[in-house]
Design a protein around this motif. Structure first.
Motif, short mmCIF file in Angstrom:
data_model
loop_
_atom_site.label_atom_id
_atom_site.label_comp_id
_atom_site.label_asym_id
_atom_site.label_seq_id
_atom_site.Cartn_x
_atom_site.Cartn_y
_atom_site.Cartn_z
N LEU A 183 47.19 33.37 22.58
CA LEU A 183 46.06 33.46 23.51
C LEU A 183 44.80 33.94 22.77
N VAL A 184 44.95 34.90 21.89
CA VAL A 184 43.82 35.35 21.07
C VAL A 184 43.30 34.18 20.24
N GLY A 185 44.21 33.40 19.65
CA GLY A 185 43.81 32.25 18.85
C GLY A 185 43.06 31.21 19.66
N VAL A 186 43.52 30.94 20.87
CA VAL A 186 42.85 29.96 21.75
C VAL A 186 41.46 30.46 22.14
N THR A 187 41.36 31.73 22.46
CA THR A 187 40.04 32.26 22.86
C THR A 187 39.10 32.33 21.65
N ALA A 188 39.64 32.53 20.46
CA ALA A 188 38.80 32.54 19.26
C ALA A 188 38.20 31.16 19.02
N VAL A 189 39.01 30.11 19.17
CA VAL A 189 38.53 28.74 18.96
C VAL A 189 37.45 28.39 19.97
N SER A 190 37.63 28.82 21.20
CA SER A 190 36.65 28.49 22.24
C SER A 190 35.51 29.51 22.31
N GLU A 191 35.47 30.40 21.31
CA GLU A 191 34.43 31.44 21.23
C GLU A 191 34.35 32.26 22.52
N ALA A 192 35.53 32.62 23.01
CA ALA A 192 35.61 33.40 24.25
C ALA A 192 36.45 34.65 24.04
N LEU A 193 36.27 35.33 22.90
CA LEU A 193 37.07 36.53 22.62
C LEU A 193 36.86 37.62 23.67
N ALA A 194 35.71 37.62 24.32
CA ALA A 194 35.50 38.60 25.39
C ALA A 194 36.53 38.40 26.50
N THR A 195 36.98 37.16 26.68
CA THR A 195 37.99 36.86 27.70
C THR A 195 39.30 37.58 27.39
N ILE A 196 39.72 37.54 26.14
CA ILE A 196 40.98 38.20 25.78
C ILE A 196 40.84 39.70 25.88
N ILE A 197 39.65 40.20 25.54
CA ILE A 197 39.43 41.65 25.67
C ILE A 197 39.55 42.06 27.13
N LEU A 198 38.91 41.30 28.03
CA LEU A 198 39.02 41.58 29.46
C LEU A 198 40.47 41.47 29.93
N ALA A 199 41.17 40.44 29.49
CA ALA A 199 42.56 40.25 29.91
C ALA A 199 43.43 41.41 29.46
N VAL A 200 43.28 41.84 28.22
CA VAL A 200 44.12 42.93 27.71
C VAL A 200 43.79 44.25 28.38
N VAL A 201 42.53 44.50 28.61
CA VAL A 201 42.19 45.72 29.34
C VAL A 201 42.78 45.68 30.74
N ALA A 202 42.68 44.52 31.40
CA ALA A 202 43.24 44.39 32.75
C ALA A 202 44.76 44.61 32.74
N PHE A 203 45.46 43.97 31.80
CA PHE A 203 46.91 44.13 31.76
C PHE A 203 47.32 45.52 31.30
N SER A 204 46.52 46.15 30.48
CA SER A 204 46.81 47.54 30.10
C SER A 204 46.69 48.46 31.31
N VAL A 205 45.68 48.22 32.14
CA VAL A 205 45.53 49.02 33.36
C VAL A 205 46.71 48.76 34.29
N MET A 206 47.13 47.49 34.40
CA MET A 206 48.29 47.17 35.24
C MET A 206 49.56 47.83 34.69
N GLY A 207 49.71 47.82 33.37
CA GLY A 207 50.85 48.50 32.76
C GLY A 207 50.81 50.00 33.01
N TYR A 208 49.61 50.57 32.96
CA TYR A 208 49.44 52.00 33.24
C TYR A 208 49.87 52.29 34.68
N ALA A 209 49.46 51.42 35.60
CA ALA A 209 49.85 51.60 37.00
C ALA A 209 51.37 51.48 37.15
N GLY A 210 51.97 50.53 36.42
CA GLY A 210 53.43 50.40 36.46
C GLY A 210 54.11 51.66 35.98
N GLY A 211 53.56 52.27 34.93
CA GLY A 211 54.10 53.53 34.44
C GLY A 211 53.98 54.63 35.48
N MET A 212 52.91 54.59 36.25
CA MET A 212 52.75 55.58 37.33
C MET A 212 53.81 55.37 38.40
#
Length: 128
Positions: A69-98
């Protein structure tokens, strides 16, 4: 479908997944955050009779997919998308831990690992 493959640096994808896996090995080791993390999730380090091969295999697969996914977003010059996705999933993982009643430290270690892993994957894409 072509956007998933065209122009993707497979060397970057594979090296990113491997580097993130090795980072996890160190991240969750007693040398860094492992001992206190284990307390926070209610496990005892070194208690397993053997390596959890199935869990490690699924982890490798997941890291490969995120690195892809990082590779695909790098090719399409959308690395901000992967950053947003990982932050979102990290928050979801944090909630799961809660929900699982994991300790605050353990939740932060898990979220930090995902953020650090993606940084490593982005660096690998930049190198390769």
């Amino acid at each position: 479908m072509a956007e998933l493959f065209d122009g993707v640096s497979w060397a970057g994808v594979v090296s990113g997944a491997i580097a993130a896996f090795l980072l996890g090995w160190l991240w969750y080791s007693p040398k860094l955050f492992g001992a206190k993390w284990a307390e926070g999730v209610g496990v005892r380090m070194g208690a397993a009779d053997e390596m959890p091969k199935a869990a490690m295999g699924v982890q490798v697969l997941g890291l490969f997919l995120v690195s892809w996914l990082v590779g695909v977003t790098a090719v399409s010059e959308a690395l901000a998308t992967i950053i947003l996705a990982v932050v979102a999933f990290s928050v979801m993982g944090y909630a799961g831990g809660m929900f699982r009643n994991n300790g605050r430290y353990a939740r932060r270690v898990d979220a930090g690992y995902w953020l650090a892993s993606v940084v490593v994957m982005v660096i690998c894409q930049g190198i390769f």
